[in-house]
Design a protein around this motif. Sequence first.
Motif, short mmCIF file in Angstrom:
data_model
loop_
_atom_site.label_atom_id
_atom_site.label_comp_id
_atom_site.label_asym_id
_atom_site.label_seq_id
_atom_site.Cartn_x
_atom_site.Cartn_y
_atom_site.Cartn_z
N LYS A 74 0.83 -1.21 0.00
CA LYS A 74 0.00 0.00 0.00
C LYS A 74 0.87 1.26 0.00
N THR A 75 1.95 1.24 0.76
CA THR A 75 2.88 2.37 0.75
C THR A 75 3.53 2.51 -0.63
N LEU A 76 3.90 1.38 -1.22
CA LEU A 76 4.49 1.42 -2.56
C LEU A 76 3.53 2.02 -3.58
N GLU A 77 2.25 1.69 -3.46
CA GLU A 77 1.25 2.27 -4.36
C GLU A 77 1.21 3.78 -4.22
N GLY A 78 1.25 4.27 -2.97
CA GLY A 78 1.25 5.71 -2.76
C GLY A 78 2.51 6.37 -3.30
N MET A 79 3.65 5.73 -3.11
CA MET A 79 4.91 6.28 -3.61
C MET A 79 4.90 6.35 -5.14
N LYS A 80 4.35 5.35 -5.78
CA LYS A 80 4.27 5.36 -7.25
C LYS A 80 3.40 6.51 -7.72
N TRP A 81 2.28 6.74 -7.02
CA TRP A 81 1.42 7.85 -7.41
C TRP A 81 2.14 9.18 -7.24
N LEU A 82 2.84 9.35 -6.15
CA LEU A 82 3.59 10.59 -5.92
C LEU A 82 4.66 10.76 -6.99
N SER A 83 5.38 9.70 -7.29
CA SER A 83 6.44 9.77 -8.29
C SER A 83 5.88 10.09 -9.67
N ASP A 84 4.78 9.43 -10.03
CA ASP A 84 4.18 9.65 -11.34
C ASP A 84 3.71 11.09 -11.52
N ASN A 85 3.38 11.74 -10.40
CA ASN A 85 2.87 13.11 -10.47
C ASN A 85 3.92 14.16 -10.12
N GLY A 86 5.17 13.75 -10.06
CA GLY A 86 6.26 14.69 -9.94
C GLY A 86 6.52 15.25 -8.56
N PHE A 87 5.99 14.63 -7.51
CA PHE A 87 6.22 15.13 -6.16
C PHE A 87 7.65 14.84 -5.72
N ARG A 88 8.18 15.74 -4.93
CA ARG A 88 9.49 15.51 -4.32
C ARG A 88 9.29 14.59 -3.11
N MET A 89 10.02 13.48 -3.11
CA MET A 89 9.90 12.52 -2.02
C MET A 89 11.22 12.36 -1.28
N ALA A 90 11.10 12.01 -0.01
CA ALA A 90 12.22 11.54 0.80
C ALA A 90 11.70 10.28 1.49
N ALA A 91 12.55 9.61 2.24
CA ALA A 91 12.13 8.40 2.93
C ALA A 91 12.76 8.33 4.30
N ALA A 92 12.09 7.61 5.20
CA ALA A 92 12.62 7.38 6.54
C ALA A 92 12.59 5.89 6.83
N GLY A 93 13.76 5.32 7.11
CA GLY A 93 13.87 3.92 7.45
C GLY A 93 14.31 3.75 8.90
N ARG A 94 14.45 2.49 9.31
CA ARG A 94 14.82 2.20 10.69
C ARG A 94 15.95 1.17 10.71
N SER A 95 16.67 1.18 11.81
CA SER A 95 17.81 0.26 11.97
C SER A 95 17.43 -0.96 12.81
N LEU A 96 16.15 -1.21 12.92
CA LEU A 96 15.63 -2.25 13.81
C LEU A 96 16.16 -3.64 13.50
N TRP A 97 16.47 -3.90 12.22
CA TRP A 97 16.84 -5.25 11.81
C TRP A 97 18.35 -5.43 11.63
N GLY A 98 19.12 -4.47 12.10
CA GLY A 98 20.57 -4.59 12.04
C GLY A 98 21.11 -4.23 10.67
N GLY A 99 22.33 -4.71 10.41
CA GLY A 99 23.02 -4.33 9.18
C GLY A 99 23.74 -3.02 9.37
N THR A 100 24.81 -2.84 8.62
CA THR A 100 25.56 -1.59 8.70
C THR A 100 24.80 -0.49 7.96
N GLU A 101 25.15 0.74 8.24
CA GLU A 101 24.52 1.85 7.52
C GLU A 101 24.78 1.73 6.02
N GLU A 102 26.00 1.33 5.66
CA GLU A 102 26.33 1.17 4.24
C GLU A 102 25.44 0.12 3.58
N GLU A 103 25.23 -1.00 4.27
CA GLU A 103 24.37 -2.05 3.72
C GLU A 103 22.93 -1.59 3.58
#
Length: 317
Positions: A170-199
Amino acid sequence: MKDDSPSNANIGKFQNRFVTADGQKRASVRLTHPETLWFNTGTLCNIECTHCYIDSSPTNDALVYISADEVSSYLDQIEERGWPIREIGFTGGEPFMNPEMIDMARAALERGYEVLILTNAMRPMMRKAMREGLLDLQHKFGGRLTLRISVDHYCADFHDEERGEGSFSKTLEGMKWLSDNGFRMAAAGRSLWGGTEEENRAGFAAFYAEYSFGIDAYDPGQTVLFPEMDESEEVPEITTACWGLLGKSPDEVMCASSRMVVKRKGAASPAVLACTLLPYSAEFEMGPTLRDAEADVHLNHPHCAKFCVLGGASCSA
């Protein structure tokens, strides 16, 4: 409602706003360069995340909907106080649950501010009235409007583990709509599942490339990776001596450049908080006006130490 008091791991600490447990002077931060004024649009949300710092849900209305008129009154105060604000941010809850979200964003954009809206890009944003309102804002002010999408992980399974089955699609659907209509997007993720910042950044880069989203995974302003706020961990108190020991200036801490406005359930008017991360802590409520909010902030909470001073986090774009 979440309890913002220190955990058992920090018993004895964070008791006195001026002095640490071992008698040293507690560090404080002045509002030296106000750049972002945040508005919490309300704690109601269309989903209930497993690790939501503000306990947003379909039933939590501890912070009620703020109105466009109330937002405008604070925009007036910015001008009256001469604050050099660059950005107006809207967070929740889910901001698009608030029926006046478009009007609030328009009020800020019409005054020349950049506007940042934090959203999960799901059904509330995708309602017809909201999409029509967003398209109008994009047409008139697109260069100053950014929507930062909560994408906890670039893999659907991990994202859905936090936000509920089917949330990623559902989030992906919203992002596609925003992208298709030229909106400027950013994203926020979490480090909950580990991995390095580079990964993690490489994973987000591949995700963006797959869908041709114009988001830079390696720019911390476009892809924010939040550390987890584990309140069970012991953290040090921040004294005035820590700035020199850490090689850090208090001007770098979030409360030197931002404040957040909330409206509590049953309150006659909104209040200004020192920090976006402590919406329920009475000590960090500064008063109803921006003038009240010009007072120094004493770093008397574990989040101040771990998340802001030691973690270097920022909520702004």
